[in-house]
Design an enzyme around this catalytic site. Structure first.
Site, PDB file in Angstrom:
ATOM      1  N   TYR A 160      -3.083  11.342   0.635  1.00 61.15           N
ATOM      2  CA  TYR A 160      -3.395  11.202  -0.828  1.00 61.15           C
ATOM      3  C   TYR A 160      -3.364  12.337  -1.540  1.00 61.15           C
ATOM      4  CZ  TYR A 160      -5.345   6.639   0.516  1.00 61.15           C
ATOM      5  OH  TYR A 160      -5.341   5.127   0.697  1.00 61.15           O
ATOM      6  N   HIS A 171      -4.601  -7.781   0.307  1.00 57.97           N
ATOM      7  CA  HIS A 171      -3.823  -6.648   0.258  1.00 57.97           C
ATOM      8  C   HIS A 171      -3.140  -6.262   1.492  1.00 57.97           C
ATOM      9  CE1 HIS A 171      -3.381  -2.473  -0.780  1.00 57.97           C
ATOM     10  NE2 HIS A 171      -3.595  -2.137   0.498  1.00 57.97           N
ATOM     11  N   ASP A 175       0.877  -1.022   0.008  1.00 58.82           N
ATOM     12  CA  ASP A 175      -0.100   0.130   0.046  1.00 58.82           C
ATOM     13  C   ASP A 175       0.948   1.255   0.065  1.00 58.82           C
ATOM     14  OD1 ASP A 175      -3.118   0.706   0.401  1.00 58.82           O
ATOM     15  OD2 ASP A 175      -2.108   2.143   1.378  1.00 58.82           O
TER      16      ASP A 175
END
Length: 345
Positions: free
Chosen positions: A263, A321, A133
């Site tokens: 982000y 994930h 990630d």
């Protein structure tokens, strides 16, 4: 959402994970004006290889708690004494017990430099880095920057997308031809993620403060926002307690707005694209593990194009994930195998 919300409000016991955290050596140091929280567990075995492991979103240091034992004490988990690691697990800026940036600039490249400074302060002459990630672009940035002492990196969400594949994912673009079965599968997985499962990223990348207001005010909303990740992977692959440990940490540390800002800081750079992550500039050794439940299963053909010094590539048979969280023993075994050749350096 009623059942996980009910469980959180009535049956969940935060004190269990609080005790696990408090049993670990934890520290805070200030780097570039920001408090950085980290866990550091030294192995009892001599010549342990230091490793810095970076979590992602919607995770936290809680993701990696299960791998500390297998990495620091491999003989108790099916490994050998010479496979031991000293483990450092920092909380990213704006996450958990680390400070919340009050100005711009804490992008993956900046965090990578901070991690190198952290390992230098801890006195490690040689070490390796691992990430999935957000940990993937941060570890990749460390490899590009090649700080003194960094021997190599391991990724479980590598940036392998070639330019022609990235172009084909644009709406209305023609599909590429000549793909292998593995490459076609990866392209389909990427298209599903782009069209159905990536809205959370667009929201935080463009309006982090706006979504932060809602998630900070409404605990059920925070739970739902994280619960939905990758089409509900936290619910599929983790227990209620594991999932709620992470959600509760975010809630108690009031990080819904600050975790979203990463982000925005990333400025639209595709975490999976080789060009965006500048993989061609990485000369240090790179190891990759591919899990079947990942956002996409990176084909080895793409991985070898992206990373010119790929020393290890392995597809495992379980996990997703949150590889370290979901399959900690398997994840630790992968790190032992991936970095075996670097221990002699």
């Amino acid at each position: 959402m009623q059942e996980p919300i009910r469980y959180w409000g009535t049956d969940y016991d935060w004190r269990k994970v609080e005790a696990r955290l408090n049993a670990l050596p934890q520290f805070v140091t200030t780097i570039d004006g920001l408090d950085i929280h980290f866990i550091q567990v030294r192995s009892r075995h001599p010549h342990a290889l230091p490793i810095i492991i970076t979590h992602g979103w919607p995770g936290s240091v809680i993701e990696q708690l299960g791998v500390i034992g297998p990495l620091t004490d491999p003989t108790a988990h099916g490994g050998r004494a010479e496979d031991a690691f000293d483990v450092v697990i920092p909380s990213m800026p704006g996450y958990g017990f680390s400070g919340k940036p009050t100005g711009p600039g804490w992008d993956p490249d900046h965090i990578a430099r901070a991690w190198a400074e952290l390992m230098k302060r801890l006195g490690y002459a040689h070490y390796v880095a691992q990430g999935g990630d957000w940990g993937s672009p941060i570890s990749s940035a460390m490899a590009r920057q090649a700080p003194t002492g960094l021997l190599g990196i391991h990724l479980n969400l590598p940036a392998t997308l070639p330019p022609e594949i990235l172009k084909s994912l644009a709406p209305g673009a023609p599909e590429p031809t000549g793909l292998s079965e593995q490459e076609r599968r990866a392209l389909d997985e990427l298209d599903t993620f782009r069209t159905k499962n990536s809205t959370y990223s667009a929201m935080m990348a463009t309006r982090p403060q706006m979504i932060g207001y809602a998630l900070t005010d409404f605990p059920a909303g925070l739970l739902a926002f994280i619960y939905d990740y990758n089409a509900g992977e936290p619910a599929r692959a983790l227990s209620n307690e594991q999932f709620l440990d992470d959600v509760t940490l975010h809630w108690l540390t009031n990080t819904a707005a600050s975790f979203a800002r990463l982000y925005w800081e990333n400025a639209g750079r595709n975490l999976l694209a080789a060009s965006a992550q500048k993989t061609s500039e990485i000369s240090l050794p790179v190891a990759i593990t591919v899990s079947p439940g990942e956002l996409y299963q990176a084909p080895e053909t793409w991985a070898r194009r992206a990373y010119k010094n790929l020393i290890y590539f392995h597809e495992v048979d379980r996990g997703g994930h949150f590889a370290a969280w979901e399959q900690p023993e398997l994840f630790a075994a992968e790190l032992r195998a991936a970095f075996k050749s670097l221990r002699q350096q």
